[in-house]
Design a protein around this motif. Structure first.
Motif, mmCIF file in Angstrom:
data_model
loop_
_atom_site.group_PDB
_atom_site.id
_atom_site.type_symbol
_atom_site.label_atom_id
_atom_site.label_comp_id
_atom_site.label_asym_id
_atom_site.label_seq_id
_atom_site.Cartn_x
_atom_site.Cartn_y
_atom_site.Cartn_z
ATOM 1 N N SER A 5 -66.092 81.001 -72.328
ATOM 2 C CA SER A 5 -65.910 80.083 -71.458
ATOM 3 C C SER A 5 -67.142 80.115 -70.325
ATOM 4 O O SER A 5 -67.605 81.133 -70.030
ATOM 5 N N ASN A 7 -66.841 78.195 -67.488
ATOM 6 C CA ASN A 7 -66.134 77.690 -66.366
ATOM 7 C C ASN A 7 -65.348 78.905 -65.532
ATOM 8 O O ASN A 7 -64.317 78.657 -65.155
ATOM 9 N N ASP A 10 -64.024 78.797 -61.563
ATOM 10 C CA ASP A 10 -63.566 77.629 -61.233
ATOM 11 C C ASP A 10 -62.060 78.256 -60.455
ATOM 12 O O ASP A 10 -61.307 78.993 -60.911
#
Length: 318
Positions: A5, A7, A10
Protein backbone atom coordinates in the motif's frame (compact mmCIF):
# COMPACT_ATOMS: atom_id res chain seq x y z
CA UNK A 1 6.89 -9.37 4.08
CA UNK A 2 6.26 -6.79 1.35
CA UNK A 3 4.19 -3.66 2.01
CA UNK A 4 2.09 -3.01 -1.07
CA UNK A 5 0.00 0.00 0.00
CA UNK A 6 1.01 3.62 -0.51
CA UNK A 7 -1.06 4.87 2.46
CA UNK A 8 1.36 3.75 5.15
CA UNK A 9 1.68 7.17 6.82
CA UNK A 10 -2.04 7.63 7.44
CA UNK A 11 -2.35 8.47 11.19
CA UNK A 12 -5.79 6.80 11.31
CA UNK A 13 -4.03 3.44 10.91
CA UNK A 14 -2.35 3.73 14.29
CA UNK A 15 -3.79 1.85 17.25
CA UNK A 16 -6.13 -0.52 15.41
CA UNK A 17 -6.83 -4.14 16.31
CA UNK A 18 -5.79 -7.18 14.26
CA UNK A 19 -7.74 -10.36 13.54
CA UNK A 20 -5.69 -13.44 12.60
CA UNK A 21 -7.35 -16.33 10.76
CA UNK A 22 -5.15 -18.77 8.84
CA UNK A 23 -6.08 -22.04 7.17
CA UNK A 24 -3.99 -24.69 8.92
CA UNK A 25 -4.17 -28.32 9.95
CA UNK A 26 -6.76 -27.42 12.60
CA UNK A 27 -9.59 -25.87 10.61
CA UNK A 28 -12.52 -28.07 11.55
CA UNK A 29 -15.79 -27.12 9.90
CA UNK A 30 -13.92 -25.05 7.28
CA UNK A 31 -14.09 -22.18 9.75
CA UNK A 32 -11.34 -20.13 8.10
CA UNK A 33 -12.90 -20.24 4.64
CA UNK A 34 -16.35 -19.37 5.99
CA UNK A 35 -15.00 -16.45 8.02
CA UNK A 36 -12.93 -15.11 5.11
CA UNK A 37 -15.80 -15.38 2.64
CA UNK A 38 -18.11 -13.56 5.04
CA UNK A 39 -15.68 -10.72 5.71
CA UNK A 40 -14.57 -10.17 2.11
CA UNK A 41 -18.13 -10.58 0.89
CA UNK A 42 -19.59 -7.87 3.14
CA UNK A 43 -16.81 -5.49 4.21
CA UNK A 44 -14.56 -3.18 2.25
CA UNK A 45 -10.90 -4.22 2.18
CA UNK A 46 -7.53 -2.98 0.97
CA UNK A 47 -4.40 -5.11 0.63
CA UNK A 48 -1.57 -3.66 2.72
CA UNK A 49 1.08 -6.38 2.95
CA UNK A 50 1.85 -9.84 1.66
CA UNK A 51 4.28 -12.59 2.55
CA UNK A 52 6.17 -14.61 -0.04
CA UNK A 53 4.10 -17.78 0.24
CA UNK A 54 6.43 -19.54 -2.19
CA UNK A 55 9.12 -19.33 0.52
CA UNK A 56 6.85 -20.35 3.39
CA UNK A 57 4.55 -23.10 2.07
CA UNK A 58 5.46 -26.74 1.41
CA UNK A 59 3.27 -27.47 -1.60
CA UNK A 60 3.33 -31.23 -1.11
CA UNK A 61 2.05 -30.77 2.45
CA UNK A 62 -0.88 -28.53 1.57
CA UNK A 63 -1.39 -28.76 -2.15
CA UNK A 64 -2.98 -25.77 -3.91
CA UNK A 65 -6.21 -26.40 -5.79
CA UNK A 66 -6.56 -26.32 -9.56
CA UNK A 67 -9.51 -26.90 -11.91
CA UNK A 68 -9.51 -29.46 -14.74
CA UNK A 69 -11.91 -28.42 -17.50
CA UNK A 70 -12.32 -31.49 -19.66
CA UNK A 71 -9.13 -31.13 -21.65
CA UNK A 72 -7.01 -28.55 -19.80
CA UNK A 73 -6.11 -27.17 -16.37
CA UNK A 74 -7.10 -23.66 -15.28
CA UNK A 75 -7.86 -21.57 -12.22
CA UNK A 76 -4.73 -22.36 -10.20
CA UNK A 77 -5.30 -21.10 -6.64
CA UNK A 78 -1.90 -19.97 -5.46
CA UNK A 79 -1.40 -19.92 -1.69
CA UNK A 80 -1.54 -16.46 -0.14
CA UNK A 81 -0.61 -14.96 3.21
CA UNK A 82 -1.73 -11.34 3.36
CA UNK A 83 -2.69 -8.46 5.64
CA UNK A 84 -5.74 -6.41 4.68
CA UNK A 85 -7.11 -3.20 6.11
CA UNK A 86 -10.82 -3.83 6.57
CA UNK A 87 -13.73 -1.62 7.60
CA UNK A 88 -16.63 -2.97 9.63
CA UNK A 89 -20.32 -2.09 9.36
CA UNK A 90 -19.83 0.91 11.68
CA UNK A 91 -16.90 2.27 9.65
CA UNK A 92 -14.27 1.08 12.15
CA UNK A 93 -11.03 -0.17 10.68
CA UNK A 94 -9.03 -3.26 11.63
CA UNK A 95 -6.23 -5.39 10.24
CA UNK A 96 -7.00 -8.88 8.94
CA UNK A 97 -4.16 -11.40 8.56
CA UNK A 98 -5.49 -14.20 6.37
CA UNK A 99 -4.41 -17.00 4.08
CA UNK A 100 -2.68 -20.33 4.59
CA UNK A 101 -0.62 -21.14 7.65
CA UNK A 102 3.10 -21.16 6.76
CA UNK A 103 4.89 -24.51 6.90
CA UNK A 104 8.35 -22.96 7.12
CA UNK A 105 10.21 -20.07 8.80
CA UNK A 106 7.74 -19.43 11.58
CA UNK A 107 10.13 -17.31 13.64
CA UNK A 108 11.02 -15.11 10.67
CA UNK A 109 7.36 -14.73 9.76
CA UNK A 110 6.47 -13.74 13.32
CA UNK A 111 9.43 -11.34 13.52
CA UNK A 112 8.11 -9.54 10.43
CA UNK A 113 4.61 -9.53 11.91
CA UNK A 114 5.94 -8.01 15.13
CA UNK A 115 7.63 -5.26 13.10
CA UNK A 116 4.29 -4.54 11.42
CA UNK A 117 2.47 -4.57 14.77
CA UNK A 118 5.04 -2.18 16.28
CA UNK A 119 5.00 0.14 13.24
CA UNK A 120 1.23 0.54 13.42
CA UNK A 121 0.98 0.25 17.22
CA UNK A 122 -1.60 -2.54 16.98
CA UNK A 123 -3.51 -2.43 20.27
CA UNK A 124 -4.81 -6.01 20.37
CA UNK A 125 -4.25 -9.11 18.28
CA UNK A 126 -7.07 -11.67 18.33
CA UNK A 127 -7.00 -15.01 16.54
CA UNK A 128 -9.31 -17.97 16.06
CA UNK A 129 -8.78 -21.63 15.25
CA UNK A 130 -11.31 -24.45 15.00
CA UNK A 131 -10.67 -27.85 16.60
CA UNK A 132 -12.55 -31.15 16.11
CA UNK A 133 -14.01 -32.18 19.47
CA UNK A 134 -16.43 -34.83 20.84
CA UNK A 135 -19.23 -32.30 21.29
CA UNK A 136 -22.82 -32.21 19.96
CA UNK A 137 -24.00 -29.83 17.26
CA UNK A 138 -27.20 -29.36 19.26
CA UNK A 139 -25.46 -27.19 21.85
CA UNK A 140 -23.76 -23.77 21.58
CA UNK A 141 -20.27 -23.86 20.07
CA UNK A 142 -17.76 -24.31 22.86
CA UNK A 143 -14.52 -22.36 23.18
CA UNK A 144 -11.18 -22.35 24.94
CA UNK A 145 -10.06 -18.75 25.47
CA UNK A 146 -6.40 -17.89 26.02
CA UNK A 147 -4.02 -14.95 26.03
CA UNK A 148 -2.89 -12.18 28.35
CA UNK A 149 -6.08 -10.09 28.54
CA UNK A 150 -7.98 -11.53 31.48
CA UNK A 151 -10.95 -9.26 30.80
CA UNK A 152 -11.37 -10.99 27.42
CA UNK A 153 -10.64 -14.58 28.47
CA UNK A 154 -11.63 -15.13 32.11
CA UNK A 155 -14.74 -17.33 32.55
CA UNK A 156 -15.24 -17.55 28.78
CA UNK A 157 -13.98 -21.09 28.23
CA UNK A 158 -16.18 -24.17 28.21
CA UNK A 159 -13.06 -26.33 28.50
CA UNK A 160 -9.65 -25.30 29.89
CA UNK A 161 -7.33 -28.31 29.83
CA UNK A 162 -3.68 -28.65 30.77
CA UNK A 163 -2.10 -30.51 27.88
CA UNK A 164 0.79 -30.63 25.44
CA UNK A 165 -0.39 -30.36 21.84
CA UNK A 166 1.10 -29.79 18.38
CA UNK A 167 1.60 -26.07 17.87
CA UNK A 168 0.16 -23.77 15.24
CA UNK A 169 1.50 -20.43 14.12
CA UNK A 170 -1.14 -18.58 16.15
CA UNK A 171 0.00 -20.33 19.35
CA UNK A 172 3.61 -19.27 18.76
CA UNK A 173 2.52 -15.76 17.80
CA UNK A 174 0.60 -15.52 21.08
CA UNK A 175 3.74 -16.47 23.01
CA UNK A 176 5.96 -14.00 21.12
CA UNK A 177 3.42 -11.17 21.48
CA UNK A 178 3.17 -11.80 25.20
CA UNK A 179 6.99 -11.78 25.46
CA UNK A 180 6.99 -8.44 23.61
CA UNK A 181 4.45 -6.93 26.01
CA UNK A 182 1.69 -6.81 23.38
CA UNK A 183 -1.95 -7.61 24.13
CA UNK A 184 -3.17 -10.85 22.54
CA UNK A 185 -6.17 -13.15 22.92
CA UNK A 186 -7.13 -16.30 21.08
CA UNK A 187 -10.28 -18.38 20.81
CA UNK A 188 -10.02 -22.08 20.01
CA UNK A 189 -13.49 -23.14 18.95
CA UNK A 190 -14.92 -26.63 19.39
CA UNK A 191 -16.45 -28.18 16.28
CA UNK A 192 -18.28 -31.55 16.48
CA UNK A 193 -15.73 -34.04 15.18
CA UNK A 194 -18.34 -35.74 12.98
CA UNK A 195 -18.78 -32.42 11.13
CA UNK A 196 -15.10 -31.48 10.96
CA UNK A 197 -14.77 -32.19 7.22
CA UNK A 198 -17.98 -30.35 6.31
CA UNK A 199 -18.79 -26.66 6.27
CA UNK A 200 -20.15 -25.82 9.72
CA UNK A 201 -21.36 -22.19 9.74
CA UNK A 202 -22.05 -22.15 13.49
CA UNK A 203 -18.34 -22.28 14.29
CA UNK A 204 -17.64 -19.34 11.96
CA UNK A 205 -20.42 -17.35 13.64
CA UNK A 206 -18.84 -18.08 17.03
CA UNK A 207 -15.42 -17.00 15.74
CA UNK A 208 -16.75 -13.68 14.45
CA UNK A 209 -18.75 -13.08 17.64
CA UNK A 210 -15.76 -13.61 19.92
CA UNK A 211 -13.38 -11.53 17.82
CA UNK A 212 -16.00 -8.84 17.26
CA UNK A 213 -16.54 -8.51 21.00
CA UNK A 214 -12.79 -8.51 21.75
CA UNK A 215 -11.90 -5.94 19.07
CA UNK A 216 -15.14 -3.92 19.43
CA UNK A 217 -16.15 -4.53 15.83
CA UNK A 218 -19.47 -5.08 14.08
CA UNK A 219 -18.71 -8.15 11.99
CA UNK A 220 -21.23 -9.73 9.59
CA UNK A 221 -22.82 -13.04 10.55
CA UNK A 222 -26.37 -13.04 9.14
CA UNK A 223 -25.61 -15.10 6.02
CA UNK A 224 -23.74 -17.64 8.14
CA UNK A 225 -26.64 -17.84 10.58
CA UNK A 226 -29.05 -18.53 7.74
CA UNK A 227 -26.77 -21.27 6.41
CA UNK A 228 -26.43 -22.67 9.92
CA UNK A 229 -30.18 -22.94 10.40
CA UNK A 230 -30.49 -24.82 7.13
CA UNK A 231 -27.75 -27.27 8.07
CA UNK A 232 -29.27 -27.82 11.53
CA UNK A 233 -32.57 -28.71 9.90
CA UNK A 234 -30.88 -31.15 7.51
CA UNK A 235 -28.90 -32.73 10.34
CA UNK A 236 -32.03 -33.22 12.43
CA UNK A 237 -33.68 -35.14 9.58
CA UNK A 238 -30.62 -37.30 8.92
CA UNK A 239 -30.00 -38.11 12.59
CA UNK A 240 -33.63 -38.99 13.22
CA UNK A 241 -33.32 -41.73 10.62
CA UNK A 242 -30.06 -43.19 12.00
CA UNK A 243 -30.39 -44.60 15.51
CA UNK A 244 -26.64 -45.23 15.91
CA UNK A 245 -25.77 -41.60 15.20
CA UNK A 246 -28.72 -40.45 17.30
CA UNK A 247 -27.40 -42.35 20.32
CA UNK A 248 -23.91 -40.92 19.77
CA UNK A 249 -25.26 -37.36 19.75
CA UNK A 250 -27.37 -38.04 22.87
CA UNK A 251 -24.22 -39.26 24.64
CA UNK A 252 -22.34 -36.10 23.65
CA UNK A 253 -25.27 -33.98 24.86
CA UNK A 254 -25.28 -35.71 28.25
CA UNK A 255 -21.55 -35.17 28.81
CA UNK A 256 -21.74 -31.59 27.52
CA UNK A 257 -24.61 -30.69 29.84
CA UNK A 258 -22.95 -32.30 32.87
CA UNK A 259 -19.75 -30.37 32.20
CA UNK A 260 -21.61 -27.10 31.55
CA UNK A 261 -23.32 -27.28 34.95
CA UNK A 262 -19.90 -27.39 36.62
CA UNK A 263 -18.48 -24.37 34.75
CA UNK A 264 -20.35 -21.09 34.80
CA UNK A 265 -19.43 -19.01 31.75
CA UNK A 266 -19.37 -15.29 31.09
CA UNK A 267 -20.25 -13.76 27.73
CA UNK A 268 -18.25 -10.86 26.34
CA UNK A 269 -21.59 -9.47 25.12
CA UNK A 270 -23.05 -9.23 28.66
CA UNK A 271 -22.46 -6.41 31.12
CA UNK A 272 -21.15 -6.81 34.66
CA UNK A 273 -24.67 -7.61 35.91
CA UNK A 274 -25.04 -10.36 33.28
CA UNK A 275 -27.57 -8.32 31.29
CA UNK A 276 -27.58 -8.03 27.52
CA UNK A 277 -27.19 -4.35 26.57
CA UNK A 278 -30.17 -2.81 24.79
CA UNK A 279 -30.02 -0.88 21.53
CA UNK A 280 -29.43 2.47 23.27
CA UNK A 281 -26.61 1.05 25.39
CA UNK A 282 -24.99 -0.51 22.34
CA UNK A 283 -25.22 2.78 20.50
CA UNK A 284 -23.72 4.64 23.45
CA UNK A 285 -20.94 2.09 23.62
CA UNK A 286 -20.15 2.61 19.96
CA UNK A 287 -20.09 6.39 20.39
CA UNK A 288 -17.82 6.11 23.44
CA UNK A 289 -15.43 3.99 21.41
CA UNK A 290 -15.45 6.42 18.48
CA UNK A 291 -14.89 9.35 20.84
CA UNK A 292 -11.51 7.90 21.77
CA UNK A 293 -10.29 8.30 18.20
CA UNK A 294 -8.91 11.64 16.98
CA UNK A 295 -11.57 13.73 15.19
CA UNK A 296 -14.12 10.95 15.65
CA UNK A 297 -16.84 13.26 16.99
CA UNK A 298 -16.91 15.19 13.74
CA UNK A 299 -16.92 11.91 11.83
CA UNK A 300 -19.87 10.59 13.85
CA UNK A 301 -21.96 13.72 13.30
CA UNK A 302 -21.23 13.71 9.58
CA UNK A 303 -21.92 10.01 9.10
CA UNK A 304 -24.55 9.11 11.70
CA UNK A 305 -27.11 8.27 9.03
CA UNK A 306 -24.88 7.00 6.22
CA UNK A 307 -24.29 3.57 7.81
CA UNK A 308 -22.52 0.60 6.31
CA UNK A 309 -19.33 -0.33 4.54
CA UNK A 310 -18.24 0.25 0.99
CA UNK A 311 -19.19 -2.07 -1.82
CA UNK A 312 -18.19 -5.63 -0.90
CA UNK A 313 -15.13 -7.13 -2.48
CA UNK A 314 -14.51 -10.72 -3.44
CA UNK A 315 -12.50 -13.18 -1.37
CA UNK A 316 -8.90 -13.03 -2.65
CA UNK A 317 -8.40 -16.68 -1.80
CA UNK A 318 -10.99 -17.90 -4.28
Amino acid sequence: MTLVSTNLDDPSLQGLGMYVSLRGVSDAGHAHDLVSNELFGHLSSELYARFDADELVVYTAQRPRVSFLGDHFAGYQEPRIEIYLMTDALDRKFWFLTGVEPDLRWERTIAELLNFIDAFNVQLVSGTVSLPMPVPHTRPVGVTAHGNRKDLTENISTWSPTAETPSGLMALLEIRLNDAGRDVVGYSLHTPHYLAESEYPAVAVAALEHVGAALKLALPTEKLREAGRLIESQLAEQIEGNNEVKQMVLGFEKRFDEHAQEHERRSLLLDEDENMPNAEELGASVEDFLATIDNSTDWLNANRNTGGADSPSGDPEQ
